[in-house]
Design a protein around this motif. Structure first.
Motif, PDB file in Angstrom:
ATOM      1  N   SER A  24       0.839  -1.192   0.000  1.00  0.00           N
ATOM      2  CA  SER A  24       0.000   0.000   0.000  1.00  0.00           C
ATOM      3  C   SER A  24       0.882   1.252   0.000  1.00  0.00           C
ATOM      4  O   SER A  24       1.971   1.277   0.551  1.00  0.00           O
ATOM      5  CB  SER A  24      -0.915   0.007   1.214  1.00  0.00           C
ATOM      6  OG  SER A  24      -0.154   0.144   2.389  1.00  0.00           O
ATOM      7  N   ALA A  25       0.396   2.315  -0.635  1.00  0.00           N
ATOM      8  CA  ALA A  25       1.169   3.551  -0.741  1.00  0.00           C
ATOM      9  C   ALA A  25       1.222   4.295   0.596  1.00  0.00           C
ATOM     10  O   ALA A  25       2.136   5.066   0.834  1.00  0.00           O
ATOM     11  CB  ALA A  25       0.567   4.444  -1.808  1.00  0.00           C
ATOM     12  N   GLU A  26       0.248   4.067   1.453  1.00  0.00           N
ATOM     13  CA  GLU A  26       0.206   4.770   2.721  1.00  0.00           C
ATOM     14  C   GLU A  26       1.204   4.223   3.733  1.00  0.00           C
ATOM     15  O   GLU A  26       1.512   4.877   4.717  1.00  0.00           O
ATOM     16  CB  GLU A  26      -1.199   4.691   3.301  1.00  0.00           C
ATOM     17  CG  GLU A  26      -2.232   5.362   2.430  1.00  0.00           C
ATOM     18  CD  GLU A  26      -3.631   5.097   2.934  1.00  0.00           C
ATOM     19  OE1 GLU A  26      -3.773   4.422   3.974  1.00  0.00           O
ATOM     20  OE2 GLU A  26      -4.574   5.556   2.299  1.00  0.00           O
ATOM     21  N   ALA A  27       1.728   3.032   3.510  1.00  0.00           N
ATOM     22  CA  ALA A  27       2.631   2.421   4.478  1.00  0.00           C
ATOM     23  C   ALA A  27       3.972   3.138   4.528  1.00  0.00           C
ATOM     24  O   ALA A  27       4.566   3.263   5.588  1.00  0.00           O
ATOM     25  CB  ALA A  27       2.850   0.947   4.135  1.00  0.00           C
ATOM     26  N   ALA A  28       4.438   3.631   3.385  1.00  0.00           N
ATOM     27  CA  ALA A  28       5.734   4.294   3.365  1.00  0.00           C
ATOM     28  C   ALA A  28       5.547   5.803   3.523  1.00  0.00           C
ATOM     29  O   ALA A  28       4.667   6.390   2.907  1.00  0.00           O
ATOM     30  CB  ALA A  28       6.432   4.006   2.044  1.00  0.00           C
ATOM     31  N   PRO A  29       6.382   6.438   4.338  1.00  0.00           N
ATOM     32  CA  PRO A  29       6.237   7.881   4.539  1.00  0.00           C
ATOM     33  C   PRO A  29       6.633   8.685   3.298  1.00  0.00           C
ATOM     34  O   PRO A  29       6.228   9.818   3.131  1.00  0.00           O
ATOM     35  CB  PRO A  29       7.166   8.189   5.702  1.00  0.00           C
ATOM     36  CG  PRO A  29       8.132   7.063   5.742  1.00  0.00           C
ATOM     37  CD  PRO A  29       7.413   5.873   5.191  1.00  0.00           C
ATOM     38  N   HIS A  30       7.408   8.109   2.424  1.00  0.00           N
ATOM     39  CA  HIS A  30       7.849   8.827   1.226  1.00  0.00           C
ATOM     40  C   HIS A  30       6.920   8.572   0.031  1.00  0.00           C
ATOM     41  O   HIS A  30       7.233   8.971  -1.082  1.00  0.00           O
ATOM     42  CB  HIS A  30       9.273   8.421   0.870  1.00  0.00           C
ATOM     43  CG  HIS A  30       9.401   6.987   0.475  1.00  0.00           C
ATOM     44  ND1 HIS A  30       9.479   5.978   1.413  1.00  0.00           N
ATOM     45  CD2 HIS A  30       9.451   6.385  -0.730  1.00  0.00           C
ATOM     46  CE1 HIS A  30       9.566   4.823   0.782  1.00  0.00           C
ATOM     47  NE2 HIS A  30       9.553   5.038  -0.518  1.00  0.00           N
ATOM     48  N   ALA A  32       3.973   9.899  -0.823  1.00  0.00           N
ATOM     49  CA  ALA A  32       3.447  11.116  -1.451  1.00  0.00           C
ATOM     50  C   ALA A  32       4.528  11.808  -2.266  1.00  0.00           C
ATOM     51  O   ALA A  32       4.270  12.336  -3.347  1.00  0.00           O
ATOM     52  CB  ALA A  32       2.908  12.055  -0.381  1.00  0.00           C
ATOM     53  N   HIS A  33       5.749  11.789  -1.762  1.00  0.00           N
ATOM     54  CA  HIS A  33       6.853  12.422  -2.477  1.00  0.00           C
ATOM     55  C   HIS A  33       7.162  11.686  -3.780  1.00  0.00           C
ATOM     56  O   HIS A  33       7.393  12.319  -4.817  1.00  0.00           O
ATOM     57  CB  HIS A  33       8.093  12.473  -1.577  1.00  0.00           C
ATOM     58  CG  HIS A  33       9.283  13.069  -2.245  1.00  0.00           C
ATOM     59  ND1 HIS A  33       9.332  14.397  -2.598  1.00  0.00           N
ATOM     60  CD2 HIS A  33      10.456  12.530  -2.650  1.00  0.00           C
ATOM     61  CE1 HIS A  33      10.487  14.644  -3.187  1.00  0.00           C
ATOM     62  NE2 HIS A  33      11.187  13.523  -3.228  1.00  0.00           N
ATOM     63  N   SER A  34       7.161  10.355  -3.751  1.00  0.00           N
ATOM     64  CA  SER A  34       7.465   9.602  -4.968  1.00  0.00           C
ATOM     65  C   SER A  34       6.340   9.741  -5.996  1.00  0.00           C
ATOM     66  O   SER A  34       6.598   9.790  -7.198  1.00  0.00           O
ATOM     67  CB  SER A  34       7.720   8.137  -4.653  1.00  0.00           C
ATOM     68  OG  SER A  34       6.559   7.524  -4.157  1.00  0.00           O
ATOM     69  N   ALA A  35       5.101   9.847  -5.546  1.00  0.00           N
ATOM     70  CA  ALA A  35       3.997  10.066  -6.473  1.00  0.00           C
ATOM     71  C   ALA A  35       4.145  11.416  -7.164  1.00  0.00           C
ATOM     72  O   ALA A  35       3.923  11.539  -8.370  1.00  0.00           O
ATOM     73  CB  ALA A  35       2.673   9.991  -5.739  1.00  0.00           C
ATOM     74  N   LYS A  36       4.547  12.427  -6.429  1.00  0.00           N
ATOM     75  CA  LYS A  36       4.764  13.753  -7.003  1.00  0.00           C
ATOM     76  C   LYS A  36       5.921  13.726  -7.999  1.00  0.00           C
ATOM     77  O   LYS A  36       5.847  14.330  -9.073  1.00  0.00           O
ATOM     78  CB  LYS A  36       5.043  14.765  -5.887  1.00  0.00           C
ATOM     79  CG  LYS A  36       5.195  16.176  -6.369  1.00  0.00           C
ATOM     80  CD  LYS A  36       5.433  17.125  -5.210  1.00  0.00           C
ATOM     81  CE  LYS A  36       5.644  18.538  -5.725  1.00  0.00           C
ATOM     82  NZ  LYS A  36       5.956  19.457  -4.647  1.00  0.00           N
ATOM     83  N   THR A  37       6.969  12.988  -7.677  1.00  0.00           N
ATOM     84  CA  THR A  37       8.119  12.864  -8.581  1.00  0.00           C
ATOM     85  C   THR A  37       7.713  12.222  -9.900  1.00  0.00           C
ATOM     86  O   THR A  37       8.081  12.701 -10.978  1.00  0.00           O
ATOM     87  CB  THR A  37       9.232  12.022  -7.918  1.00  0.00           C
ATOM     88  OG1 THR A  37       9.616  12.660  -6.703  1.00  0.00           O
ATOM     89  CG2 THR A  37      10.425  11.873  -8.833  1.00  0.00           C
TER      90      THR A  37
END
Length: 110
Positions: A24-30, A32-37
């Motif tokens: 899941s994307a919510e498990a890692a704190p980064h 949101a940053h990787s999605a923006k990248t």
């Protein structure tokens, strides 16, 4: 025996739940940053790259000659052992009269 079955079920549940959490994307704190990248890379690199490829293809097509290639009656090509089940039986399903010759040559264009 029953205890072994319960232990295997507990281990199986924990393995499945860990897999769900890791994917899941919510498990890692980064996340949101990787999605923006990736969003930035899509708009800055991928879309302009597709546009350059389309422009290159269009420019090459403008220089391309649209003349009909010369017909050479090779004996190993365009062999018709039986008729096609559509049309007049001599043309392939996706026949292009400009590029695909019949066994005796190109069709006459009027």
């Amino acid at each position: 025996m029953a205890a072994l079955g319960r232990v295997s079920q507990v281990l199986l549940r924990s393995a499945v739940s860990q897999t769900r959490r890791q994917l899941s994307a919510e498990a890692a704190p980064h996340g949101a940053h990787s999605a923006k990248t990736w969003k930035i890379l899509t708009f800055v690199v991928a879309l302009p790259g597709v546009a350059v490829c389309m422009l290159n293809t269009w420019l090459k097509e403008q220089d391309h000659s649209h003349e009909q290639p010369e017909f050479v009656p090779y004996s190993h090509l365009r062999i018709r052992s039986k008729r096609f089940p559509w049309g007049d039986g001599n043309k392939t399903l996706f026949h292009n009269s400009h590029l695909n010759p019949l066994p005796d040559g190109y069709e006459e264009h009027e």
